[in-house]
Structure formats: C-alpha cells, structure tokens
Design an enzyme around this catalytic site. Sequence first.
Site, PDB file in Angstrom:
ATOM      1  N   ILE A  53       1.788 -75.162  38.271  1.00 45.51           N
ATOM      2  CA  ILE A  53       2.471 -74.027  37.725  1.00 45.51           C
ATOM      3  C   ILE A  53       3.882 -74.090  36.982  1.00 45.51           C
ATOM      4  O   ILE A  53       4.543 -73.201  36.501  1.00 45.51           O
ATOM      5  CB  ILE A  53       2.862 -72.961  38.898  1.00 45.51           C
ATOM      6  CG1 ILE A  53       3.176 -73.444  39.961  1.00 45.51           C
ATOM      7  CG2 ILE A  53       1.340 -72.203  39.156  1.00 45.51           C
ATOM      8  CD1 ILE A  53       3.448 -72.383  41.303  1.00 45.51           C
ATOM      9  N   ALA A  74      -0.923 -69.254  43.653  1.00 50.06           N
ATOM     10  CA  ALA A  74      -0.781 -70.858  43.813  1.00 50.06           C
ATOM     11  C   ALA A  74       0.910 -70.974  44.650  1.00 50.06           C
ATOM     12  O   ALA A  74       1.582 -70.278  44.457  1.00 50.06           O
ATOM     13  CB  ALA A  74      -0.428 -71.677  42.487  1.00 50.06           C
ATOM     14  N   ALA A  75       0.706 -71.759  45.602  1.00 55.10           N
ATOM     15  CA  ALA A  75       2.079 -72.053  46.275  1.00 55.10           C
ATOM     16  C   ALA A  75       1.884 -73.147  47.204  1.00 55.10           C
ATOM     17  O   ALA A  75       0.747 -73.769  47.713  1.00 55.10           O
ATOM     18  CB  ALA A  75       2.329 -70.672  47.033  1.00 55.10           C
ATOM     19  N   GLN A  76       2.958 -73.707  47.757  1.00 60.48           N
ATOM     20  CA  GLN A  76       2.914 -74.600  48.882  1.00 60.48           C
ATOM     21  C   GLN A  76       3.056 -73.393  49.957  1.00 60.48           C
ATOM     22  O   GLN A  76       3.855 -72.664  50.272  1.00 60.48           O
ATOM     23  CB  GLN A  76       4.594 -75.278  48.743  1.00 60.48           C
ATOM     24  CG  GLN A  76       4.824 -76.216  50.006  1.00 60.48           C
ATOM     25  CD  GLN A  76       4.845 -75.751  51.424  1.00 60.48           C
ATOM     26  OE1 GLN A  76       3.720 -75.974  52.194  1.00 60.48           O
ATOM     27  NE2 GLN A  76       5.604 -74.628  51.700  1.00 60.48           N
ATOM     28  N   SER A 117       4.259 -62.833  51.477  1.00 60.93           N
ATOM     29  CA  SER A 117       3.995 -63.019  52.718  1.00 60.93           C
ATOM     30  C   SER A 117       4.758 -62.006  53.857  1.00 60.93           C
ATOM     31  O   SER A 117       5.817 -62.106  54.015  1.00 60.93           O
ATOM     32  CB  SER A 117       4.319 -64.598  53.215  1.00 60.93           C
ATOM     33  OG  SER A 117       4.244 -64.586  54.820  1.00 60.93           O
ATOM     34  N   TYR A 142      10.065 -71.428  53.520  1.00 57.36           N
ATOM     35  CA  TYR A 142       8.724 -70.629  52.834  1.00 57.36           C
ATOM     36  C   TYR A 142       8.968 -69.447  52.867  1.00 57.36           C
ATOM     37  O   TYR A 142       8.840 -68.639  51.759  1.00 57.36           O
ATOM     38  CB  TYR A 142       7.560 -71.152  53.813  1.00 57.36           C
ATOM     39  CG  TYR A 142       6.171 -70.143  53.397  1.00 57.36           C
ATOM     40  CD1 TYR A 142       5.403 -70.537  52.411  1.00 57.36           C
ATOM     41  CD2 TYR A 142       6.046 -68.915  54.260  1.00 57.36           C
ATOM     42  CE1 TYR A 142       4.434 -70.007  52.070  1.00 57.36           C
ATOM     43  CE2 TYR A 142       4.855 -68.304  53.768  1.00 57.36           C
ATOM     44  CZ  TYR A 142       4.061 -68.640  52.862  1.00 57.36           C
ATOM     45  OH  TYR A 142       3.118 -67.957  52.494  1.00 57.36           O
ATOM     46  N   LYS A 146       9.434 -67.059  49.223  1.00 60.05           N
ATOM     47  CA  LYS A 146       8.757 -65.882  48.886  1.00 60.05           C
ATOM     48  C   LYS A 146       9.743 -64.672  48.812  1.00 60.05           C
ATOM     49  O   LYS A 146       9.464 -63.904  47.846  1.00 60.05           O
ATOM     50  CB  LYS A 146       7.602 -65.352  50.078  1.00 60.05           C
ATOM     51  CG  LYS A 146       6.583 -66.452  50.128  1.00 60.05           C
ATOM     52  CD  LYS A 146       5.744 -66.294  49.115  1.00 60.05           C
ATOM     53  CE  LYS A 146       4.429 -67.084  49.255  1.00 60.05           C
ATOM     54  NZ  LYS A 146       3.552 -66.883  47.961  1.00 60.05           N
ATOM     55  N   GLY A 268       9.570 -72.326  66.506  1.00 59.77           N
ATOM     56  CA  GLY A 268       9.167 -71.560  65.101  1.00 59.77           C
ATOM     57  C   GLY A 268       8.215 -70.559  65.209  1.00 59.77           C
ATOM     58  O   GLY A 268       8.132 -69.832  64.170  1.00 59.77           O
TER      59      GLY A 268
HETATM   60  N1  LIG Z   1      -3.333 -67.621  54.266  1.00 58.62           N
HETATM   61  C1  LIG Z   1      -2.808 -66.718  54.774  1.00 58.62           C
HETATM   62  O1  LIG Z   1      -2.881 -66.326  55.807  1.00 58.62           O
HETATM   63  C2  LIG Z   1      -1.573 -66.229  53.714  1.00 58.62           C
HETATM   64  C3  LIG Z   1      -0.702 -65.137  54.245  1.00 58.62           C
HETATM   65  C4  LIG Z   1       0.431 -64.750  53.451  1.00 58.62           C
HETATM   66  C5  LIG Z   1       0.623 -65.156  52.008  1.00 58.62           C
HETATM   67  N2  LIG Z   1      -0.343 -66.172  51.524  1.00 58.62           N
HETATM   68  C6  LIG Z   1      -0.317 -66.687  50.247  1.00 58.62           C
HETATM   69  O2  LIG Z   1      -1.305 -66.526  49.622  1.00 58.62           O
HETATM   70  C7  LIG Z   1      -1.503 -67.377  48.679  1.00 58.62           C
HETATM   71  C8  LIG Z   1      -2.774 -68.238  48.640  1.00 58.62           C
HETATM   72  O3  LIG Z   1      -2.609 -69.160  49.851  1.00 58.62           O
HETATM   73  P1  LIG Z   1      -4.079 -69.782  50.442  1.00 58.62           P
HETATM   74  O4  LIG Z   1      -4.116 -69.710  52.004  1.00 58.62           O
HETATM   75  O5  LIG Z   1      -5.440 -69.204  49.838  1.00 58.62           O
HETATM   76  O6  LIG Z   1      -3.816 -71.444  50.445  1.00 58.62           O
HETATM   77  P2  LIG Z   1      -4.452 -72.346  49.684  1.00 58.62           P
HETATM   78  O7  LIG Z   1      -3.552 -73.738  49.735  1.00 58.62           O
HETATM   79  O8  LIG Z   1      -5.978 -72.554  49.886  1.00 58.62           O
HETATM   80  O9  LIG Z   1      -4.113 -71.965  47.951  1.00 58.62           O
HETATM   81  C9  LIG Z   1      -3.117 -72.373  47.402  1.00 58.62           C
HETATM   82  C10 LIG Z   1      -3.503 -72.849  46.097  1.00 58.62           C
HETATM   83  O10 LIG Z   1      -2.497 -73.101  45.248  1.00 58.62           O
HETATM   84  C11 LIG Z   1      -2.762 -74.265  44.427  1.00 58.62           C
HETATM   85  N3  LIG Z   1      -1.488 -75.198  44.205  1.00 58.62           N
HETATM   86  C12 LIG Z   1      -0.443 -75.741  44.957  1.00 58.62           C
HETATM   87  N4  LIG Z   1       0.659 -75.771  44.412  1.00 58.62           N
HETATM   88  C13 LIG Z   1       0.413 -75.936  43.051  1.00 58.62           C
HETATM   89  C14 LIG Z   1       0.916 -76.050  41.855  1.00 58.62           C
HETATM   90  N5  LIG Z   1       2.319 -76.460  41.851  1.00 58.62           N
HETATM   91  N6  LIG Z   1       0.404 -75.686  40.820  1.00 58.62           N
HETATM   92  C15 LIG Z   1      -0.777 -75.182  40.526  1.00 58.62           C
HETATM   93  N7  LIG Z   1      -1.458 -75.044  41.674  1.00 58.62           N
HETATM   94  C16 LIG Z   1      -0.951 -75.376  42.860  1.00 58.62           C
HETATM   95  C17 LIG Z   1      -3.476 -75.239  45.488  1.00 58.62           C
HETATM   96  O11 LIG Z   1      -4.445 -76.426  45.043  1.00 58.62           O
HETATM   97  C18 LIG Z   1      -4.491 -74.059  46.038  1.00 58.62           C
HETATM   98  O12 LIG Z   1      -5.727 -74.175  45.433  1.00 58.62           O
HETATM   99  C19 LIG Z   1      -0.317 -68.433  48.853  1.00 58.62           C
HETATM  100  O13 LIG Z   1       0.751 -67.795  47.644  1.00 58.62           O
HETATM  101  C20 LIG Z   1       0.110 -68.221  50.248  1.00 58.62           C
HETATM  102  O14 LIG Z   1       1.607 -68.279  50.395  1.00 58.62           O
HETATM  103  C21 LIG Z   1      -1.237 -66.729  52.458  1.00 58.62           C
END
Ligand SMILES: NC(=O)c1ccc[n+]([C@@H]2O[C@H](COP(=O)([O-])OP(=O)(O)OC[C@H]3O[C@@H](n4cnc5c(N)ncnc54)[C@H](O)[C@@H]3O)[C@@H](O)[C@H]2O)c1
Length: 312
Positions: A53, A74-76, A117, A142, A146, A268
């Site tokens: 990204i 997409a995110a860490q 989040s 994190y 956000k 934490g």
């Molecule tokens: N899982 C939860 O409970 C939760 C809660 C609140 C928010 N979120 C948010 O939802 C979103 C998806 O999370 P998830 O749980 O599906 O995690 P996940 O790790 O399965 O999905 C993240 C995706 O982003 C991709 N990605 C990471 N860094 C990238 C980069 N630099 N360039 C391109 N792609 C990249 C990864 O390969 C992965 O497919 C995130 O933004 C996360 O912060 C998740």
Amino acid sequence: MANILVTGGAGFIGSNVVDEYIKNKNKVVILDDLSSGKEENINPKAKFYKMDIRDKKISKILKKEKIEVINHHAAQISVPDSVKNPVFDAEVNILGTLNLLQCAKEANIKRFIFVSSGGTVYGANAKLPATENMPITADNPYGISKVTGEHYVRFFSNQYNIKYVILRYSNVYGPRQIPHGEAGVVSIFINKILKGETPIIFGGGKCIRDYVFVGDVARANVLALYKATNKAINIGTGIKTDVNKLYSIICEITNFNKKAIMGPERAGDIPANFLDISNAKKYLNWQPETRLKDGIKKTYEFFLNTNKGGNK
Ligand SMILES: NC(=O)c1ccc[n+]([C@@H]2O[C@H](COP(=O)([O-])OP(=O)(O)OC[C@H]3O[C@@H](n4cnc5c(N)ncnc54)[C@H](O)[C@@H]3O)[C@@H](O)[C@H]2O)c1
C-alpha cells in the site's frame, strides 16, 4: 454497482468483504502484499495486484481499473508487534494510508472506506459502551496509527471532497481468522482444541470484549458504499462477553470438556471494551444478525473442514 479497490482483500476480514461485494454484483480489484493474507482467500472473480500500500504506482492502477471506491483494510494488525516496532507500524498504517489517500486524490476517487478499531481508538479508560462522539485517543502505537489514519481521512475529505466512511470494528471473528488480530483468541482456542491441546486463559478470564461475526461486518461494508457518508460508525454488537464465557461456548460447540489452564495477567490487556451501535442502526441501517454461538459454530466448521488459516 461500483468498481472497488479492496486493500488487504487476501486477509481475514478483507476477503470476506470482497466476497460480499462480488455477491452484490460489484467489480472488485484486490491489492495485498500477502504479508499475512493468503492466496487461497482471493476470490477468483476479483483482479489481484500483489503490491504494498506504500507503492506510489497505485494511482495508475486506480485510473486503469476505473476505481470509484477504495475500501482500505490492509494494515499491520498486531498491538504487541506495534509496541515492539512502532516505526514499522507507522510506516504501514500511517504512511500506507496517507499514500493511498494521495493516490485516491490523484485518481479522483469518490469514496474512501477506512477501517479503524473501536477496540483501541477510545483508549483504555473510555466510558463504556463507547460512542462515536467520544474523543479518540489511544494507548498503544497500533491505536495511535488508526487514530492518525482517521485524521488524515477527514483532512483529505475536507480538502479534496473525497467522501468517506470510517468503520470502527470491535473484535471480529469468523472463518479465515488468523490468531494475530484483535479477536485472535477465538481462532487460538479453536485451533488448540482441534490439535487436542488445552487452551490457556490469562488473567482469570474476566476481560470483556464485543465479538462481532465477520459475515455481519462484510454486510456493513456493502451498506457503507452508499450510506453513512462522512461519518465514523462503530461496528460491533454492544454485547459484553468475557473470556470464560467465550471458552465455555467454544467447549460446548467443540465437545471439549477440559478446564482451561489459567495463566497470569498479560500486560496491556484492557479489562473491558464494548461498543454502542446505535449509529450503525441509524445511519447504515445495519445491525448484527449472527448470535455468538452460531458464529463460533461456523468458525469451528471452517477450521475443521479446511484445517487452514489458524496456525501460522
Ligand atoms: N480482526 C479484528 O478483530 C479487527 C478489529 C478492528 C480492526 N481491524 C482492522 O481490520 C483490518 C483487517 O484485519 P484482519 O484481522 O483481517 O487482518 P489480516 O492480517 O488478515 O488482514 C490484513 C491484510 O493486509 C495485508 N497487508 C498488510 N500490510 C500490507 C501492506 N503494506 N501492503 C499491502 N497489503 C498489506 C495482509 O497481507 C493481509 O491480507 C485491519 O485494518 C485491522 O486493523 C481488525
């Protein structure tokens, strides 16, 4: 019908959102670097770019594919990793989001759906249930990334008239879940049980969370294509569930009858988080439809049948 770019569309939540968009007859392009996402999650009807990204060439893709909406998943995603390496977290979550917004501006994108989040942006001392009009603050890198992403989204919207929706998820669980996310505990418990191991509950199991099923979250993303313009919306259930209760539901569904191993409190872990979802009902016409028991059953069946995804 819209042309949508979903970042993180090979990941847990993003891939479920892609499936729902395609089911609703939208054209979807996925951008994902596969750092935690998986090829088998990619919907064959979507076009896929393996790309970061932070790549400046994204604006060219947006123009070539005639993208109208960016849905940014997409995110860490790991809070502990963000504490260990806040610079990397900021590079992906802040600079990556900023690069996407800049590319969106260059390609005249109409709408930007940003995933935030609800579990972190209100901070550890938030009055619960958290409402969207509470100040956004955060206690870890994190959450800070956000919150910062949200500010940039609003800046670009004001400055360049890109419409936005910010979706603040609670703890999302369901099929394709990986153990690292905010509701990772569901996949950790289920996969331990499938391997015949006994799960560990930390800190007495009293931590309260708001568990929302990924299918319901995907539906909210479809509604966000047209509704709740320029708003931040909590996506959760408003229902409080502690880890002991979650464990007992998982045991019931998996027919597992061993007591969990009790571990120490983890630094934490905030004691409680759950969200007020009145605005989701009012502005998105959305509410969760999947009861925790039913969602856990679907998640268990997924891991049982595929034996994929949970044990990285
Ligand atoms: N899982 C939860 O409970 C939760 C809660 C609140 C928010 N979120 C948010 O939802 C979103 C998806 O999370 P998830 O749980 O599906 O995690 P996940 O790790 O399965 O999905 C993240 C995706 O982003 C991709 N990605 C990471 N860094 C990238 C980069 N630099 N360039 C391109 N792609 C990249 C990864 O390969 C992965 O497919 C995130 O933004 C996360 O912060 C998740």
